[in-house]
Design a protein around this motif. Structure first.
Motif, PDB file in Angstrom:
ATOM      1  N   LYS A  95      12.808 -28.907 -39.252  1.00 20.37           N
ATOM      2  CA  LYS A  95      13.512 -27.818 -38.570  1.00 20.37           C
ATOM      3  C   LYS A  95      15.029 -28.003 -38.652  1.00 20.37           C
ATOM      4  CE  LYS A  95      13.201 -29.949 -33.946  1.00 20.37           C
ATOM      5  NZ  LYS A  95      12.708 -29.770 -32.557  1.00 20.37           N
ATOM      6  N   TRP A  96      15.479 -29.260 -38.588  1.00 19.47           N
ATOM      7  CA  TRP A  96      16.911 -29.522 -38.704  1.00 19.47           C
ATOM      8  C   TRP A  96      17.378 -29.343 -40.145  1.00 19.47           C
ATOM      9  CZ3 TRP A  96      20.532 -29.561 -35.212  1.00 19.47           C
ATOM     10  CH2 TRP A  96      20.212 -29.833 -33.882  1.00 19.47           C
ATOM     11  N   PHE A  97      16.548 -29.749 -41.086  1.00 17.88           N
ATOM     12  CA  PHE A  97      16.893 -29.563 -42.491  1.00 17.88           C
ATOM     13  C   PHE A  97      17.046 -28.080 -42.808  1.00 17.88           C
ATOM     14  CE2 PHE A  97      15.939 -28.963 -46.985  1.00 17.88           C
ATOM     15  CZ  PHE A  97      16.707 -29.954 -47.591  1.00 17.88           C
ATOM     16  N   GLN A  98      16.091 -27.277 -42.342  1.00 13.90           N
ATOM     17  CA  GLN A  98      16.137 -25.840 -42.616  1.00 13.90           C
ATOM     18  C   GLN A  98      17.312 -25.176 -41.890  1.00 13.90           C
ATOM     19  OE1 GLN A  98      14.527 -25.088 -45.007  1.00 13.90           O
ATOM     20  NE2 GLN A  98      12.317 -25.323 -44.932  1.00 13.90           N
ATOM     21  N   LEU A  99      17.587 -25.607 -40.653  1.00 15.03           N
ATOM     22  CA  LEU A  99      18.727 -25.052 -39.920  1.00 15.03           C
ATOM     23  C   LEU A  99      20.026 -25.355 -40.646  1.00 15.03           C
ATOM     24  CD1 LEU A  99      20.014 -23.710 -37.433  1.00 15.03           C
ATOM     25  CD2 LEU A  99      19.991 -25.970 -36.317  1.00 15.03           C
ATOM     26  N   ALA A 100      20.165 -26.587 -41.120  1.00 14.94           N
ATOM     27  CA  ALA A 100      21.374 -26.965 -41.854  1.00 14.94           C
ATOM     28  C   ALA A 100      21.547 -26.110 -43.103  1.00 14.94           C
ATOM     29  CB  ALA A 100      21.315 -28.451 -42.230  1.00 14.94           C
ATOM     30  N   GLN A 101      20.453 -25.854 -43.804  1.00 20.93           N
ATOM     31  CA  GLN A 101      20.537 -25.063 -45.029  1.00 20.93           C
ATOM     32  C   GLN A 101      20.853 -23.600 -44.725  1.00 20.93           C
ATOM     33  OE1 GLN A 101      20.650 -26.248 -47.963  1.00 20.93           O
ATOM     34  NE2 GLN A 101      19.923 -28.331 -47.649  1.00 20.93           N
ATOM     35  N   VAL A 102      20.340 -23.055 -43.623  1.00 18.97           N
ATOM     36  CA  VAL A 102      20.645 -21.673 -43.249  1.00 18.97           C
ATOM     37  C   VAL A 102      22.125 -21.527 -42.899  1.00 18.97           C
ATOM     38  CG1 VAL A 102      20.262 -19.879 -41.520  1.00 18.97           C
ATOM     39  CG2 VAL A 102      18.301 -21.095 -42.505  1.00 18.97           C
ATOM     40  N   LEU A 103      22.627 -22.448 -42.060  1.00 18.16           N
ATOM     41  CA  LEU A 103      24.046 -22.413 -41.709  1.00 18.16           C
ATOM     42  C   LEU A 103      24.921 -22.623 -42.939  1.00 18.16           C
ATOM     43  CD1 LEU A 103      23.968 -24.511 -38.400  1.00 18.16           C
ATOM     44  CD2 LEU A 103      24.159 -22.024 -38.623  1.00 18.16           C
ATOM     45  N   PHE A 104      24.483 -23.517 -43.794  1.00 16.99           N
ATOM     46  CA  PHE A 104      25.192 -23.786 -45.044  1.00 16.99           C
ATOM     47  C   PHE A 104      25.235 -22.534 -45.918  1.00 16.99           C
ATOM     48  CE2 PHE A 104      24.840 -26.034 -49.364  1.00 16.99           C
ATOM     49  CZ  PHE A 104      26.212 -26.175 -49.479  1.00 16.99           C
ATOM     50  N   LEU A 105      24.127 -21.806 -45.964  1.00 18.88           N
ATOM     51  CA  LEU A 105      24.064 -20.568 -46.749  1.00 18.88           C
ATOM     52  C   LEU A 105      25.093 -19.559 -46.246  1.00 18.88           C
ATOM     53  CD1 LEU A 105      20.823 -18.778 -47.881  1.00 18.88           C
ATOM     54  CD2 LEU A 105      22.673 -17.468 -46.864  1.00 18.88           C
ATOM     55  N   VAL A 106      25.192 -19.414 -44.923  1.00 21.19           N
ATOM     56  CA  VAL A 106      26.149 -18.463 -44.347  1.00 21.19           C
ATOM     57  C   VAL A 106      27.584 -18.874 -44.677  1.00 21.19           C
ATOM     58  CG1 VAL A 106      27.034 -17.486 -42.204  1.00 21.19           C
ATOM     59  CG2 VAL A 106      24.574 -17.813 -42.496  1.00 21.19           C
ATOM     60  N   TRP A 107      27.883 -20.172 -44.488  1.00 20.69           N
ATOM     61  CA  TRP A 107      29.232 -20.654 -44.782  1.00 20.69           C
ATOM     62  C   TRP A 107      29.548 -20.487 -46.272  1.00 20.69           C
ATOM     63  CZ3 TRP A 107      33.809 -21.004 -43.392  1.00 20.69           C
ATOM     64  CH2 TRP A 107      34.719 -21.914 -43.917  1.00 20.69           C
ATOM     65  N   ILE A 144      22.797 -32.965 -37.063  1.00 24.57           N
ATOM     66  CA  ILE A 144      24.224 -32.646 -36.994  1.00 24.57           C
ATOM     67  C   ILE A 144      24.971 -33.306 -38.151  1.00 24.57           C
ATOM     68  CG2 ILE A 144      26.335 -32.987 -35.636  1.00 24.57           C
ATOM     69  CD1 ILE A 144      24.618 -32.707 -33.119  1.00 24.57           C
ATOM     70  N   HIS A 145      24.537 -34.521 -38.498  1.00 24.68           N
ATOM     71  CA  HIS A 145      25.144 -35.227 -39.631  1.00 24.68           C
ATOM     72  C   HIS A 145      24.988 -34.406 -40.917  1.00 24.68           C
ATOM     73  CE1 HIS A 145      25.269 -39.179 -42.220  1.00 24.68           C
ATOM     74  NE2 HIS A 145      26.290 -38.380 -42.446  1.00 24.68           N
ATOM     75  N   LEU A 146      23.791 -33.868 -41.160  1.00 22.75           N
ATOM     76  CA  LEU A 146      23.572 -33.068 -42.365  1.00 22.75           C
ATOM     77  C   LEU A 146      24.393 -31.786 -42.324  1.00 22.75           C
ATOM     78  CD1 LEU A 146      22.178 -32.507 -45.034  1.00 22.75           C
ATOM     79  CD2 LEU A 146      20.244 -31.544 -43.772  1.00 22.75           C
ATOM     80  N   ILE A 147      24.450 -31.119 -41.182  1.00 21.54           N
ATOM     81  CA  ILE A 147      25.225 -29.881 -41.062  1.00 21.54           C
ATOM     82  C   ILE A 147      26.699 -30.147 -41.365  1.00 21.54           C
ATOM     83  CG2 ILE A 147      26.044 -28.119 -39.458  1.00 21.54           C
ATOM     84  CD1 ILE A 147      23.309 -28.348 -38.040  1.00 21.54           C
ATOM     85  N   PHE A 148      27.252 -31.199 -40.746  1.00 22.24           N
ATOM     86  CA  PHE A 148      28.649 -31.541 -40.993  1.00 22.24           C
ATOM     87  C   PHE A 148      28.869 -31.897 -42.459  1.00 22.24           C
ATOM     88  CE2 PHE A 148      32.143 -34.560 -41.347  1.00 22.24           C
ATOM     89  CZ  PHE A 148      33.164 -33.875 -40.687  1.00 22.24           C
ATOM     90  N   THR A 149      27.942 -32.676 -43.027  1.00 23.37           N
ATOM     91  CA  THR A 149      28.049 -33.078 -44.435  1.00 23.37           C
ATOM     92  C   THR A 149      28.139 -31.866 -45.349  1.00 23.37           C
ATOM     93  OG1 THR A 149      26.916 -35.194 -44.172  1.00 23.37           O
ATOM     94  CG2 THR A 149      26.785 -34.165 -46.331  1.00 23.37           C
ATOM     95  N   LEU A 150      27.225 -30.920 -45.172  1.00 26.09           N
ATOM     96  CA  LEU A 150      27.188 -29.756 -46.054  1.00 26.09           C
ATOM     97  C   LEU A 150      28.418 -28.874 -45.878  1.00 26.09           C
ATOM     98  CD1 LEU A 150      23.396 -28.776 -45.849  1.00 26.09           C
ATOM     99  CD2 LEU A 150      24.577 -30.022 -47.669  1.00 26.09           C
ATOM    100  N   PHE A 151      28.868 -28.706 -44.644  1.00 26.80           N
ATOM    101  CA  PHE A 151      30.048 -27.868 -44.403  1.00 26.80           C
ATOM    102  C   PHE A 151      31.309 -28.509 -44.983  1.00 26.80           C
ATOM    103  CE2 PHE A 151      27.411 -25.255 -42.003  1.00 26.80           C
ATOM    104  CZ  PHE A 151      28.101 -24.206 -41.421  1.00 26.80           C
ATOM    105  N   PHE A 152      31.498 -29.795 -44.699  1.00 28.80           N
ATOM    106  CA  PHE A 152      32.682 -30.503 -45.187  1.00 28.80           C
ATOM    107  C   PHE A 152      32.685 -30.553 -46.704  1.00 28.80           C
ATOM    108  CE2 PHE A 152      35.126 -34.810 -44.937  1.00 28.80           C
ATOM    109  CZ  PHE A 152      36.300 -34.157 -45.267  1.00 28.80           C
ATOM    110  N   TRP A 153      31.552 -30.903 -47.280  1.00 27.54           N
ATOM    111  CA  TRP A 153      31.440 -31.004 -48.741  1.00 27.54           C
ATOM    112  C   TRP A 153      31.723 -29.666 -49.410  1.00 27.54           C
ATOM    113  CZ3 TRP A 153      31.176 -33.856 -53.014  1.00 27.54           C
ATOM    114  CH2 TRP A 153      30.606 -33.308 -54.169  1.00 27.54           C
TER     115      TRP A 153
END
Length: 471
Positions: A42-54, A108-117
């Motif tokens: 669920k966290w992996f998918q959430l990170a990817q959804v937020l990443f998609l929007v960004w 949160i680590h994955l979300i931050f990683t994807l956004f920063f990267w």
């Protein structure tokens, strides 16, 4: 005084820097978060959804920022790269150091990683792509830039092999962390060279005329809104044809980058029974990073004669044929499976390295059509990313969903029975073979609407260009 040769070399160093960090980031981040940090789905998918929007927001945002402002960070293409380079290198290192084992912290680590990267990847990538287009409008020079960039990427692609060696294929994670720090530092130094020497043809003209203090890219579009400029770009049939085709290409290359090791380890598990053979897997994983560059470098003469349009079209035909053939032969030959994965990744990434050429032609056509005094390269590249970058999130999201439905999470916890493992392996093999066939067919259709097919190098290596590189 700067020269075309120096600008071309600077383009090659940024290509090497990009390859060093992007190839290993894409290759490892999914496996690290799934198998090392054990992130919940669920966290992996959430990170990817937020990443998609960004992803859908930041490319056109940064593109318009780079084209319409004159701040120190956006004044020229090279300065955009120079000042962003330290943060880009840091964004590469962040994912390899755990923040904690709590599921929320890992998410949160994955979300931050994807956004920063992706923020740094976008900002530097747009400037580097615009640099490719604006170093020279000569198609011979651009073809040479593709070759130089491929040579840079070839050297940079060694990062996967280096990390495989230092970490024992992630069995020694501390060694992996030390290797990633070294790779990040090396990429920063290469980006810095580009930032100091990557002048466009417009910069060189001002330097030659003694107006070096006034160097900046044209800001005449600042009186036009982003929406009006975007509408002009999206009305172009060639742009639409290209970006749709490119969406599927990115979906495919992301799939191979993220899941080649995940699926390869499972489908070739018999190789690991004999402890003298696991190096074969590392060799194939690493080769998928440098083979595309070797292919481009060695076939540049043919590309110059045939043209990039036909070359790209042939790659789609290969993708369809190879997928069907591999599916018919089956997954009972581990070495053949590894070879297929390496070649599939090789051809997909090799063709992707040519995509700056059609985009540059689209930029030139837009400049002529709308009588602009300066190309809006960043905006064209940014709007291309607006359409195509969601594929970077959709690909792992869909793949992880499918794999987990067949028990991949339970596999990591040793909870699957032998029949269930066999079913999971069948699903992996099906994804490896059928997905390229479907994607290749869709790409053939969309690419047929692209009409700029006569702007190719009349001569692959004209003597004056060859002298520039060899001097």
């Amino acid at each position: 005084m700067t020269s075309l040769r120096q600008s071309m070399l600077a383009y090659g160093t940024q290509a090497m820097a990009f390859s060093l960090i992007s190839s290993s980031f894409n290759f490892y981040y999914v496996k690290v978060f799934l198998d090392i940090y054990h992130i919940e789905e669920k966290w992996f998918q959430l990170a990817q959804v937020l990443f998609l929007v960004w992803n859908a927001i930041n490319d056109p945002l940064f593109a318009y920022l780079q084209e319409s402002t004159s701040n120190r960070f956006t004044r020229t293409r090279r300065e955009s790269i120079l000042y962003a380079a330290p943060l880009f290198a840091l964004s590469y290192i962040v994912p390899w150091f755990s923040w904690g084992s709590n599921p929320v912290i890992v998410g949160i680590h994955l979300i931050f990683t994807l956004f920063f990267w992706d923020t740094m990847l976008t900002y530097v990538g747009l400037a580097a792509s615009a640099l490719f287009t604006e170093i020279s409008q000569d198609p011979d020079h651009r073809l040479k830039l593709v070759r130089i960039g491929s040579i840079g990427c070839l050297f940079g692609a060694c990062s996967v092999s280096i990390l495989e060696y230092t970490s024992g294929s992630l069995s020694n994670f501390f060694g992996f962390q030390i290797g990633s720090i070294c790779i990040g530092a090396a990429s920063y130094l290469l980006f810095r060279y580009t930032g100091m020497n990557g002048h466009t043809q417009y910069d060189r003209e001002k330097i030659t005329s003694g107006q070096e203090s006034n160097i900046t890219h044209d800001k005449s579009i600042q009186n036009m809104s982003y929406l009006s400029l975007t509408w002009q770009i999206f009305k172009d049939r060639n742009f639409l044809s290209f970006v749709i085709m490119n969406f599927f290409q990115i979906f495919h290359t992301t799939f191979m980058a993220n899941f080649m090791k995940v699926m390869g380890d499972e489908l070739t598990v018999s190789l690991s029974i004999n402890q003298s053979l696991p190096w074969i897997q590392s060799f194939f994983y690493g080769s998928s990073r440098f083979l595309p560059m070797i292919l481009i470098i060695s076939t540049t003469p043919m590309i110059g004669k045939v043209g990039y349009y036909t070359t790209i079209k042939v790659s789609f035909l290969w993708k369809i044929g190879a997928g069907i053939l591999m599916y018919m032969m089956g997954r009972n030959y581990p070495i053949l499976v590894l070879t297929y994965m390496a070649l599939d990744s090789c051809f997909a990434n090799a063709m992707f390295s040519l995509f700056n050429m059609p985009l540059s032609d689209i930029v030139d056509t837009d400049m002529q059509k709308h009588h602009r005094s300066h190309p809006i390269s960043s905006l064209v590249y940014g709007n291309n990313a607006l359409v195509t970058k969601p594929a970077i999130s959709l690909s792992p999201m869909l793949t992880v969903t499918v794999l987990n439905r067949f028990g991949y999470q339970q596999l990591n916890k040793k909870l699957l029975t032998v029949p269930q493992v066999g079913s999971l392996h069948d699903t992996m093999f099906l994804l490896l073979c059928i997905q390229p066939v479907i994607i290749g067919a869709l790409q053939l259709i969309t690419w047929s609407f692209y009409t700029i097919r006569d702007k190719k190098a009349s001569q692959v290596f004209p003597s004056e260009v060859e002298n520039i590189i060899n001097t």
